[in-house]
Scaffold this motif. Sequence first.
Motif, PDB file in Angstrom:
ATOM      1  N   ASN A   1      28.459  26.161 -35.227  1.00  0.00           N
ATOM      2  CA  ASN A   1      28.749  24.767 -34.880  1.00  0.00           C
ATOM      3  C   ASN A   1      28.700  24.483 -33.375  1.00  0.00           C
ATOM      4  OD1 ASN A   1      29.012  22.434 -36.338  1.00  0.00           O
ATOM      5  ND2 ASN A   1      31.248  22.375 -36.253  1.00  0.00           N
ATOM      6  N   VAL A   2      28.357  25.456 -32.541  1.00  0.00           N
ATOM      7  CA  VAL A   2      28.365  25.255 -31.086  1.00  0.00           C
ATOM      8  C   VAL A   2      27.336  24.215 -30.663  1.00  0.00           C
ATOM      9  CG1 VAL A   2      27.997  26.340 -28.843  1.00  0.00           C
ATOM     10  CG2 VAL A   2      29.237  27.570 -30.631  1.00  0.00           C
ATOM     11  N   SER A   3      26.105  24.346 -31.130  1.00  0.00           N
ATOM     12  CA  SER A   3      25.057  23.412 -30.718  1.00  0.00           C
ATOM     13  C   SER A   3      25.351  21.990 -31.189  1.00  0.00           C
ATOM     14  CB  SER A   3      23.690  23.870 -31.240  1.00  0.00           C
ATOM     15  OG  SER A   3      23.678  23.902 -32.653  1.00  0.00           O
ATOM     16  N   ASN A   4      26.051  21.859 -32.317  1.00  0.00           N
ATOM     17  CA  ASN A   4      26.381  20.529 -32.837  1.00  0.00           C
ATOM     18  C   ASN A   4      27.303  19.764 -31.893  1.00  0.00           C
ATOM     19  OD1 ASN A   4      24.865  20.992 -35.128  1.00  0.00           O
ATOM     20  ND2 ASN A   4      26.607  21.673 -36.353  1.00  0.00           N
ATOM     21  N   VAL A   5      28.182  20.488 -31.208  1.00  0.00           N
ATOM     22  CA  VAL A   5      29.104  19.860 -30.256  1.00  0.00           C
ATOM     23  C   VAL A   5      28.327  19.133 -29.163  1.00  0.00           C
ATOM     24  CG1 VAL A   5      30.826  20.310 -28.458  1.00  0.00           C
ATOM     25  CG2 VAL A   5      30.966  21.508 -30.649  1.00  0.00           C
ATOM     26  N   PHE A   6      27.388  19.826 -28.550  1.00  0.00           N
ATOM     27  CA  PHE A   6      26.690  19.271 -27.398  1.00  0.00           C
ATOM     28  C   PHE A   6      25.610  18.268 -27.804  1.00  0.00           C
ATOM     29  CE2 PHE A   6      28.358  23.410 -26.015  1.00  0.00           C
ATOM     30  CZ  PHE A   6      29.204  22.949 -25.017  1.00  0.00           C
ATOM     31  N   ARG A   7      25.000  18.467 -28.969  1.00  0.00           N
ATOM     32  CA  ARG A   7      24.025  17.475 -29.431  1.00  0.00           C
ATOM     33  C   ARG A   7      24.726  16.156 -29.767  1.00  0.00           C
ATOM     34  NH1 ARG A   7      19.032  16.429 -30.848  1.00  0.00           N
ATOM     35  NH2 ARG A   7      18.321  18.448 -30.120  1.00  0.00           N
ATOM     36  N   PHE A   8      25.911  16.236 -30.353  1.00  0.00           N
ATOM     37  CA  PHE A   8      26.669  15.023 -30.654  1.00  0.00           C
ATOM     38  C   PHE A   8      26.973  14.249 -29.375  1.00  0.00           C
ATOM     39  CE2 PHE A   8      30.821  12.919 -30.903  1.00  0.00           C
ATOM     40  CZ  PHE A   8      30.637  12.057 -31.976  1.00  0.00           C
ATOM     41  N   LEU A   9      27.477  14.943 -28.357  1.00  0.00           N
ATOM     42  CA  LEU A   9      27.813  14.274 -27.098  1.00  0.00           C
ATOM     43  C   LEU A   9      26.574  13.741 -26.396  1.00  0.00           C
ATOM     44  CD1 LEU A   9      30.582  16.579 -25.580  1.00  0.00           C
ATOM     45  CD2 LEU A   9      30.856  14.242 -26.442  1.00  0.00           C
TER      46      LEU A   9
END
Length: 225
Positions: free
Chosen positions: A158-166
């Motif tokens: 879920n790490v990449s999802n954090v930064f793509r969301f922002l």
Amino acid sequence: MIREEELEIAIKVVIVGNGGVGKSSMIQRYCKGIYTKDYKKTIGVDFLERMIDIDGEDVRIMLWDTAGQEEFDAITKAYYRGAQACVITFSTTDRNSFEAVKDWKKKVENECGEIPTVLVQNKIDLIEQSIVTFEETELLAKNLGVRLFQTSVKEDLNVSNVFRFLATKCHEIIKQQYNNVLSQNTPTISQFNPTFHSKNSGTIVLTRPLRKSKRKSMLKKCGWI
């Protein structure tokens, strides 16, 4: 004159939270695709970046890892300024880091105002050792008005999802502000004046385009080619 399609959008993201919750490891994992179990305390501020594609546009995410220890507070305070998004992180196995979340949000807001923010519960691979319940975490995110992500830097979950969301949220805001500026008065963007200013979020970061060779080098550095 630089054409609109040649502009590059850069987003400054600060990652805050108590020491030892995995902020540095999260950035290393996202930008370099590596993980180390050897924790090294960040002194002051660390910085990495990664280029991603959002709606067909290049978006550069600049990640600032601020030290979580209070003795560095005077050093890191200045680095909050100009941030366009924020990740507040706590550890599944550290109750103090969970209880400090509200204070970290307040610190960032004091310097940046209200910016897109997410709450990250890291180390969910250690969920059996958790000192917070899911209900507590959900309630905190709801009260703060932020999106909750549960991550495991170790397992790359879920790490990449954090930064793509922002990045997606910021991209929407920046494009809207840019369109508002154009609708009010069509400006000239030159190499001497590449930046628009907005009273809402400080700066709309529209920088000069990278040369192809430099862009290729950056993408390679962040593991995209």
